[in-house]
Design an enzyme around this catalytic site. Structure first.
Site, PDB file in Angstrom:
ATOM      1  N   LYS A 295     -32.409  -4.486  19.392  1.00  0.00           N
ATOM      2  CA  LYS A 295     -33.472  -5.342  18.880  1.00  0.00           C
ATOM      3  C   LYS A 295     -32.928  -6.749  18.549  1.00  0.00           C
ATOM      4  O   LYS A 295     -31.705  -6.940  18.466  1.00  0.00           O
ATOM      5  CB  LYS A 295     -34.084  -4.673  17.649  1.00  0.00           C
ATOM      6  CG  LYS A 295     -34.840  -3.362  17.957  1.00  0.00           C
ATOM      7  CD  LYS A 295     -35.367  -2.742  16.661  1.00  0.00           C
ATOM      8  CE  LYS A 295     -36.258  -1.545  16.903  1.00  0.00           C
ATOM      9  NZ  LYS A 295     -36.770  -0.978  15.616  1.00  0.00           N
TER      10      LYS A 295
ATOM     11  N   PHE B 133     -47.177  -2.420   8.160  1.00  0.00           N
ATOM     12  CA  PHE B 133     -46.063  -3.247   8.633  1.00  0.00           C
ATOM     13  C   PHE B 133     -46.187  -3.633  10.109  1.00  0.00           C
ATOM     14  O   PHE B 133     -45.296  -4.261  10.669  1.00  0.00           O
ATOM     15  CB  PHE B 133     -44.723  -2.514   8.401  1.00  0.00           C
ATOM     16  CG  PHE B 133     -44.658  -1.138   9.010  1.00  0.00           C
ATOM     17  CD1 PHE B 133     -44.309  -0.966  10.344  1.00  0.00           C
ATOM     18  CD2 PHE B 133     -44.963   0.001   8.254  1.00  0.00           C
ATOM     19  CE1 PHE B 133     -44.260   0.298  10.925  1.00  0.00           C
ATOM     20  CE2 PHE B 133     -44.915   1.272   8.823  1.00  0.00           C
ATOM     21  CZ  PHE B 133     -44.562   1.422  10.163  1.00  0.00           C
TER      22      PHE B 133
ATOM     23  N   ARG C 294     -30.475   9.538  19.681  1.00  0.00           N
ATOM     24  CA  ARG C 294     -31.127   9.505  18.360  1.00  0.00           C
ATOM     25  C   ARG C 294     -30.119   9.841  17.259  1.00  0.00           C
ATOM     26  O   ARG C 294     -30.156   9.267  16.177  1.00  0.00           O
ATOM     27  CB  ARG C 294     -32.292  10.510  18.288  1.00  0.00           C
ATOM     28  CG  ARG C 294     -33.541  10.118  19.038  1.00  0.00           C
ATOM     29  CD  ARG C 294     -34.316   8.965  18.456  1.00  0.00           C
ATOM     30  NE  ARG C 294     -35.034   9.257  17.242  1.00  0.00           N
ATOM     31  CZ  ARG C 294     -36.038   8.523  16.767  1.00  0.00           C
ATOM     32  NH1 ARG C 294     -36.451   7.440  17.425  1.00  0.00           N
ATOM     33  NH2 ARG C 294     -36.627   8.827  15.642  1.00  0.00           N
TER      34      ARG C 294
ATOM     35  N   THR D 257     -34.681   6.279  10.898  1.00  0.00           N
ATOM     36  CA  THR D 257     -35.482   5.058  10.986  1.00  0.00           C
ATOM     37  C   THR D 257     -35.191   4.108   9.824  1.00  0.00           C
ATOM     38  O   THR D 257     -34.993   2.909  10.028  1.00  0.00           O
ATOM     39  CB  THR D 257     -36.986   5.431  10.966  1.00  0.00           C
ATOM     40  OG1 THR D 257     -37.209   6.413  11.977  1.00  0.00           O
ATOM     41  CG2 THR D 257     -37.852   4.221  11.214  1.00  0.00           C
TER      42      THR D 257
ATOM     43  N   ARG E 259     -27.657   2.592  12.861  1.00  0.00           N
ATOM     44  CA  ARG E 259     -28.605   2.002  11.908  1.00  0.00           C
ATOM     45  C   ARG E 259     -28.053   1.992  10.485  1.00  0.00           C
ATOM     46  O   ARG E 259     -28.274   1.052   9.728  1.00  0.00           O
ATOM     47  CB  ARG E 259     -29.931   2.764  11.963  1.00  0.00           C
ATOM     48  CG  ARG E 259     -30.744   2.447  13.212  1.00  0.00           C
ATOM     49  CD  ARG E 259     -31.923   3.388  13.348  1.00  0.00           C
ATOM     50  NE  ARG E 259     -32.920   2.923  14.301  1.00  0.00           N
ATOM     51  CZ  ARG E 259     -34.025   3.591  14.585  1.00  0.00           C
ATOM     52  NH1 ARG E 259     -34.269   4.756  13.994  1.00  0.00           N
ATOM     53  NH2 ARG E 259     -34.892   3.107  15.452  1.00  0.00           N
TER      54      ARG E 259
ATOM     55  N   HIS F 293     -33.636   0.538  19.018  1.00  0.00           N
ATOM     56  CA  HIS F 293     -34.684   1.528  19.250  1.00  0.00           C
ATOM     57  C   HIS F 293     -34.121   2.613  20.152  1.00  0.00           C
ATOM     58  O   HIS F 293     -33.314   2.324  21.039  1.00  0.00           O
ATOM     59  CB  HIS F 293     -35.884   0.871  19.946  1.00  0.00           C
ATOM     60  CG  HIS F 293     -36.846   1.873  20.515  1.00  0.00           C
ATOM     61  ND1 HIS F 293     -37.806   2.482  19.740  1.00  0.00           N
ATOM     62  CD2 HIS F 293     -36.956   2.412  21.762  1.00  0.00           C
ATOM     63  CE1 HIS F 293     -38.479   3.345  20.510  1.00  0.00           C
ATOM     64  NE2 HIS F 293     -37.985   3.326  21.726  1.00  0.00           N
TER      65      HIS F 293
HETATM   66  N1  UDP Z   1     -40.760   0.721  10.710  1.00  0.00           N
HETATM   67  C1  UDP Z   1     -40.819   0.015   9.517  1.00  0.00           C
HETATM   68  N2  UDP Z   1     -41.264   0.662   8.390  1.00  0.00           N
HETATM   69  C2  UDP Z   1     -41.635   1.963   8.408  1.00  0.00           C
HETATM   70  C3  UDP Z   1     -41.560   2.684   9.612  1.00  0.00           C
HETATM   71  C4  UDP Z   1     -41.115   2.038  10.741  1.00  0.00           C
HETATM   72  O1  UDP Z   1     -40.481  -1.166   9.478  1.00  0.00           O
HETATM   73  O2  UDP Z   1     -42.019   2.497   7.343  1.00  0.00           O
HETATM   74  C5  UDP Z   1     -40.294   0.036  11.930  1.00  0.00           C
HETATM   75  C6  UDP Z   1     -38.807   0.286  12.237  1.00  0.00           C
HETATM   76  O3  UDP Z   1     -38.253  -0.905  12.778  1.00  0.00           O
HETATM   77  C7  UDP Z   1     -38.886   1.394  13.242  1.00  0.00           C
HETATM   78  C8  UDP Z   1     -40.149   1.031  14.035  1.00  0.00           C
HETATM   79  O4  UDP Z   1     -41.030   0.522  13.026  1.00  0.00           O
HETATM   80  O5  UDP Z   1     -37.725   1.445  14.066  1.00  0.00           O
HETATM   81  C9  UDP Z   1     -40.790   2.195  14.765  1.00  0.00           C
HETATM   82  O6  UDP Z   1     -41.095   3.222  13.856  1.00  0.00           O
HETATM   83  P1  UDP Z   1     -40.869   4.759  14.217  1.00  0.00           P
HETATM   84  O7  UDP Z   1     -41.515   5.556  13.131  1.00  0.00           O
HETATM   85  O8  UDP Z   1     -41.274   5.010  15.627  1.00  0.00           O
HETATM   86  O9  UDP Z   1     -39.289   4.932  14.044  1.00  0.00           O
HETATM   87  P2  UDP Z   1     -38.123   5.054  15.131  1.00  0.00           P
HETATM   88  O10 UDP Z   1     -38.627   5.916  16.258  1.00  0.00           O
HETATM   89  O11 UDP Z   1     -37.760   3.656  15.571  1.00  0.00           O
HETATM   90  O12 UDP Z   1     -36.973   5.713  14.383  1.00  0.00           O
HETATM   91 MG    MG Z   2     -40.420   5.855  17.358  1.00  0.00          MG
END
Ligand code: UDP
Ligand code: MG
Length: 168
Positions: free
Chosen positions: A10, A58, A90, A96, A107, A124
């Site tokens: 990102k 968000f 992952r 996340t 992360r 991501h």
């Molecule tokens: N995100 C955030 N706040 C949250 C959840 C998600 O800012 O409470 C952002 C974060 O950058 C995350 C992206 O949204 O990577 C996508 O969310 P997802 O739940 O799909 O998580 P990921 O698959 O990236 O772990």
């Molecule tokens: Mg996701």
């Protein structure tokens, strides 16, 4: 199962010059890189990528984040391929929320939460096979990937393509 997965470094990852570190960490997975490019992300692409999160408080900040409004206007998109690729990536990526992510995960090591509440988590990684297919097809054309991961069809389309100009 041998499968592909989409990885994005990102804009915060690029701004912080983490590309090398992230790729080195990802090499621990022993997976194959079968596609890679730098992308300037349009609003349309960002909104399609995160379509499942539309309506979240968000969401708008997340779109701006992926478009690079807060860092650099670029993302590195990669397709990794191999046995259990989705889970392996992952795992090394981490949770996340960067504060909940294991500190040895990517992360956990490099992410942060902004005062606006967005998780700037530097990368991501596709969550499952259905997401991987949708995301890879969104970010890549078939000829940009060196393995035949999904069926393709030949279509005749009229396009105006940019080529390097030949100097006289
Ligand atoms: N995100 C955030 N706040 C949250 C959840 C998600 O800012 O409470 C952002 C974060 O950058 C995350 C992206 O949204 O990577 C996508 O969310 P997802 O739940 O799909 O998580 P990921 O698959 O990236 O772990
Ligand atoms: Mg996701």
């Amino acid at each position: 199962m041998i499968e592909p997965t989409l990885i994005l470094i990102k804009p915060d990852g690029l701004k912080k010059s983490l590309t090398g570190n992230i790729l080195t960490r990802l090499s621990e997975t022993k997976l194959d890189i079968i596609g890679a490019k730098i992308v300037k992300v349009s609003r349309e692409l960002a909104e399609k990528h995160y379509a499942g999160l539309k309506g979240k408080p968000f969401f708008e900040d997340l779109i701006k984040y992926l478009m690079g409004e807060y860092h650099k206007k670029k993302v590195m998109a990669l397709v990794y391929w191999g046995e259990d690729a989705i889970l392996k990536v992952r795992d090394i990526c981490g949770k996340t929320n960067p504060e909940e992510a294991d500190s040895v995960s990517i992360r956990g090591a490099y992410g942060r939460i902004t005062t606006a509440g967005v998780y700037e988590n530097v990368m991501h990684a596709s969550a499952d096979a259905a997401d991987a297919e949708r995301e890879i097809k969104l970010w890549f054309n078939p000829e940009e990937i060196i393995e035949a991961i999904y069926p393709v069809e030949e279509k005749e389309i009229e396009i105006i393509d940019k080529k390097w100009r030949e100097e006289a």
